[in-house]
Structures are given as C-alpha cells and as structure tokens.
Write an enzyme that holds these catalytic residues in place. Structure first.
Site, PDB file in Angstrom:
ATOM      1  N   GLU A 181      -1.047  -2.467   2.232  1.00 18.43           N
ATOM      2  CA  GLU A 181       0.118  -2.897   3.034  1.00 18.43           C
ATOM      3  C   GLU A 181      -0.127  -4.210   3.783  1.00 18.43           C
ATOM      4  O   GLU A 181       0.178  -4.317   4.970  1.00 18.43           O
ATOM      5  CB  GLU A 181       0.514  -1.784   4.011  1.00 18.43           C
ATOM      6  CG  GLU A 181       0.826  -0.478   3.309  1.00 18.43           C
ATOM      7  CD  GLU A 181       1.001   0.713   4.256  1.00 18.43           C
ATOM      8  OE1 GLU A 181       0.980   0.521   5.473  1.00 18.43           O
ATOM      9  OE2 GLU A 181       1.152   1.844   3.742  1.00 18.43           O
ATOM     10  N   ASN A 224      -2.401  -2.048  -2.686  1.00 15.80           N
ATOM     11  CA  ASN A 224      -1.521  -0.878  -2.649  1.00 15.80           C
ATOM     12  C   ASN A 224      -0.476  -1.090  -1.560  1.00 15.80           C
ATOM     13  O   ASN A 224      -0.796  -1.577  -0.471  1.00 15.80           O
ATOM     14  CB  ASN A 224      -2.397   0.351  -2.313  1.00 15.80           C
ATOM     15  CG  ASN A 224      -1.661   1.666  -2.320  1.00 15.80           C
ATOM     16  OD1 ASN A 224      -1.038   2.028  -3.307  1.00 15.80           O
ATOM     17  ND2 ASN A 224      -1.742   2.406  -1.208  1.00 15.80           N
ATOM     18  N   HIS A 260       7.119   5.940  -1.735  1.00 16.49           N
ATOM     19  CA  HIS A 260       7.681   6.938  -0.802  1.00 16.49           C
ATOM     20  C   HIS A 260       9.201   6.767  -0.869  1.00 16.49           C
ATOM     21  O   HIS A 260       9.755   5.844  -0.286  1.00 16.49           O
ATOM     22  CB  HIS A 260       7.167   6.689   0.619  1.00 16.49           C
ATOM     23  CG  HIS A 260       5.711   6.970   0.759  1.00 16.49           C
ATOM     24  ND1 HIS A 260       5.206   8.264   0.713  1.00 16.49           N
ATOM     25  CD2 HIS A 260       4.641   6.158   0.896  1.00 16.49           C
ATOM     26  CE1 HIS A 260       3.882   8.220   0.840  1.00 16.49           C
ATOM     27  NE2 HIS A 260       3.519   6.956   0.942  1.00 16.49           N
ATOM     28  N   GLU A 289       1.509   7.287  -4.253  1.00 17.91           N
ATOM     29  CA  GLU A 289       1.856   8.155  -3.115  1.00 17.91           C
ATOM     30  C   GLU A 289       3.274   8.694  -3.240  1.00 17.91           C
ATOM     31  O   GLU A 289       4.006   8.800  -2.246  1.00 17.91           O
ATOM     32  CB  GLU A 289       1.727   7.365  -1.796  1.00 17.91           C
ATOM     33  CG  GLU A 289       0.365   6.737  -1.591  1.00 17.91           C
ATOM     34  CD  GLU A 289       0.188   6.027  -0.251  1.00 17.91           C
ATOM     35  OE1 GLU A 289       1.038   6.208   0.646  1.00 17.91           O
ATOM     36  OE2 GLU A 289      -0.796   5.290  -0.118  1.00 17.91           O
ATOM     37  N   ASP A 291       6.545  10.573  -3.113  1.00 18.67           N
ATOM     38  CA  ASP A 291       7.258  11.742  -2.605  1.00 18.67           C
ATOM     39  C   ASP A 291       8.717  11.358  -2.461  1.00 18.67           C
ATOM     40  O   ASP A 291       9.061  10.183  -2.460  1.00 18.67           O
ATOM     41  CB  ASP A 291       6.658  12.348  -1.311  1.00 18.67           C
ATOM     42  CG  ASP A 291       6.415  11.359  -0.201  1.00 18.67           C
ATOM     43  OD1 ASP A 291       7.006  10.259  -0.221  1.00 18.67           O
ATOM     44  OD2 ASP A 291       5.642  11.691   0.725  1.00 18.67           O
TER      45      ASP A 291
END
Ligand code: G3I
Length: 378
Positions: A181, A224, A260, A289, A291
């Site tokens: 990030e 990432n 996400h 990641e 979801d």
C-alpha cells in the site's frame, strides 16, 4: 505455467443457486446424486479442485483478537478452524503475525512464536506461505513510529529487520509482500504516512527489495495493494514504478491485488485487464486478500440474493486470475465469518467470507470450487 483457463457460465449458474449447506461431505449438494459417496472425493476440497500449480490460500487469523470479539487466538485454540485450514487450502498468509507490530514489538526483541507456528503448520500440511509484510505505513510498533532516529539509524533498522525476518524463513516462503500500500488512491506515493518513504525518500523501496532478495533469493517479491482491481491512477503509478525498477534490475517479481470488495459497488470489471498488464511486464500476479462484504439486514443474516451476488463476485475474481497465465496464487482474507476483520472495521457490514461463523459453506464456497474444477479440466 498453465494452459487452460476457460470458465464457462453453466457451472457458475449451478453453483450460485446452491443453498447454504453444512460442511460434512454427506450434506454437500454437489455430491447428492453420486452413486458412490467417494466418487468425487479427490476434488471436493478447494486445494484439490485447483489446477496443478495453482494455489488457493487464506489469511490465517490469530495473534490477538478483534474488538468486541472475545476469542482466544483461533489458530492455536480452535480445532475446527485448524481442520478446515489444513484441508481446504494450499497456501496460507499470516493475517497479522508477520507485521512489524507483532513480530518486532520492541527495538531489540523479535517475537517469532506465532509466525513460526504458522510456517510449521504450513509445512506439515504441504502448504506454501505468503509473507506479509515488510514495508508498510500501518501496524508499525510505537517504538518505531515515535522513536527519535537519524536517517542512518532508520535505514539500518529496516535493513536488519528485513534480513532477520526474511532470513529466518528463507526457503520456506513462496511470496513476500515486500511493499504494501505505498500509493494512495490518486497514485501518489504515501510520502507522509509511510515512515520509510517520508524519512528516507522513495529510493528506500528498491533497497527493501534488494535486501529481501539477498536474505532469500528464492522468494518471489511483490508489491501488494487494495484499490488496484482496475486500470486506474493507482495501477498506472505501480506500472511506471515497477517498469523503472526492473530496468535498474531491482528484484521485483510480482504485483498483487488484495481485492477487498463490497457488494455496494459493482464488481471491478477491469481486474483481468489490470492483472494482464502486469503479467505482460514480466511479473507474476496474484489475488491476495479477497473478501466480499455486504450491508447486513437488521436480522444480521444475509438474504439468498445477497449470497448469490457475493458468490458471483468471488467467482469473477477467481476467473480473472485463472485467465492470466502468471496468476498462480489466489488467496481469500479468511474463510469464516467467525474471525473476519470486516464487522470490526465496517459498521453494519459483514458476512464477507465463504463460510459462516459455524463453518457452514456459503454459495461463494461452491462457486469457487466449481470454477477451480472447471479450470482443471482445460
Ligand atoms: O492484538 C490486539 C489484541 O490484543 C486486542 O485485544 C484487540 C482489541 O483492541 O486488538 C488486537 O489487534 C487487532 C488486530 O487486528 C488483531 O486482530 C487490531 O486492533 C486491529 O487493528 C487489527 O486489524 C487488522 C488490520 O489489517 C489492521 O490494519 C486486521 O486483523 C487485518 O485483517 C487487516 O489486514 C489488512 C492487510 O494487512 C493489508 N490489506 C488490508 C487488510 C484489511 O484491512
């Protein structure tokens, strides 16, 4: 490299109409009409359904608990959790346990216990590990963020940390999120929030990759981020940065999309194009990641339509990865709502993972499995 990657609509539609079903094999509707209960046993689990060389991962909860969730560390104390973790997944990512705050709580003290446990568990279960993360603006310990260090001291602190942590697990980590990030939404480097970039300048990013590579020449080293599920300002910024770094022979091997997602927003249709752009730059890509959170009705229980929409998002994200040759690692950010970070961070939202808090599989689980099984055939 795999040579398949065509996902048809038919199996997806079937998967999305499935109801919530308990985890036991006999209750699995996809097996209900089989003459032998073992007919498809080999492909029942996500890790087995996946095409060769393609790993299906999850974040491993643990190392503390979320606000208002009075659980002990699930990784060490929840038997059902450990069972599903070992059975279903071929890759694991420590959700918090390798972050600075956890693994390096005091300047002269490391705490490897939780990370060691996860890496050992992974080896016993023939799983690979994604290391997360080395250079980030968040979850840094107070001694670091509030310490009074010269530039030379800070540089030494980062180099030693990377050498120590990456070196400890050398040969046992498949992919490391070296830099996490580092850009904001507009594609600007986080020059204020990120202590390393703020104090030492952007050149520290290349050094972090070099040090990680020296410590573990076999690990694939990644950038990432979230919000990179499209061709946009952020992915443009990564593209330019990585192109420049590779020209200088900095050991950058991969670019990953956290993913996400929320059903409040449409599915990011540019995900595949974005992954492919990095693939064409010669990088490995990954979903790290995933979801899919949703606004919960007052009852707290998602509706059937919400679960179907969620399953569709999960399947589309997986299909995007499967469609890109060098995307061989697909990770969901936890597999049970029991330990999901979502309700803690987003009020009124939840049900973001593929299993309920009681480990009951949702349509999203079956959608993933069907997509993997289908990809395996091609
Ligand atoms: O360990 C403490 C515990 O001792 C304390 O009792 C409890 C309540 O205050 O907090 C515990 O720490 C929490 C930790 O999760 C462990 O559960 C932190 O407060 C909480 O902030 C932390 O949240 C993590 C979050 O990163 C922090 O940024 C989430 O679990 C984790 O899922 C999330 O993961 C990030 C990725 O690393 C990067 N990408 C985005 C993703 C989601 O935010």
């Amino acid at each position: 490299m795999r040579h398949f990657r065509f996902i048809t609509a038919a199996f997806t539609a079937a998967a999305l109409t499935l109801p919530l079903v308990a985890t036991s094999a006999s209750a699995d509707p996809s097996r209900g009409h089989q003459s032998s209960p073992h007919a498809h046993a080999r492909y029942d689990r996500l890790r087995q359904a996946a095409p060769d060389g393609f790993v299906v991962g999850t974040a491993v909860a643990g190392g503390g608990h979320h606000l208002e969730q009075d659980y002990p560390d699930p990784f060490t104390s929840d038997k059902e959790y450990r069972k599903v973790l070992g059975q279903q997944f071929s890759s694991v990512s420590p959700e918090n346990q390798m972050k600075w705050e956890y693994i390096h709580p005091e300047q002269n003290r490391y705490n490897f216990a939780m990370a060691d446990d996860i890496v050992d568990f992974a080896e016993r279960h023939h799983q690979v590990v994604r290391g997360h993360t080395l250079l980030w603006h968040s979850q840094n310990p107070t001694w670091l963020e509030e310490g009074d260090f010269s530039d030379t001291e800070l540089r030494t602190i980062l180099r030693k940390h990377i050498k120590t942590v990456v070196g400890r697990y050398a040969g046992r980590i498949q992919q490391w999120d070296v830099a996490n990030e580092i850009f904001d939404e507009a594609g600007n480097l986080r020059t204020e929030e990120n202590i390393w970039i703020r104090e030492l300048g952007p050149g520290i990013i290349a050094d972090a990759f070099r040090w990680a590579h020296e410590a573990d020449p076999k690990a694939k080293l990644f950038f990432n981020d979230y919000g990179v599920e499209d061709v946009n300002a952020k992915t443009d910024a990564y593209y330019e940065l990585i192109k420049g770094l590779r020209k200088q022979r900095v050991p950058v091997h991969g670019f990953s999309s956290q993913a996400h997602l929320s059903t409040r927003y449409g599915f990011p249709g540019g995900l595949e194009d974005s992954l492919r752009r990095f693939d064409e730059l010669g990088l490995e890509t990954a979903i790290t990641e995933l979801d899919v959170r949703m606004d919960l009705p007052e009852s707290g229980e998602p509706t059937g339509a919400q679960l179907r929409q969620q399953a569709d998002y999960y399947q589309q994200a997986l299909s995007a990865c499967l469609a890109v040759d060098g995307c061989d690692s697909f990770t969901i950010w936890g597999f049970t709502d029991k330990y999901s970070w979502v309700p803690v961070f987003f009020e009124g939202e939840g049900s973001a993972t593929v299993m309920t808090g009681e480990f009951v599989r949702k349509p999203a689980f079956f959608a993933l499995r069907s997509a993997l099984q289908e990809a395996r055939k091609h």
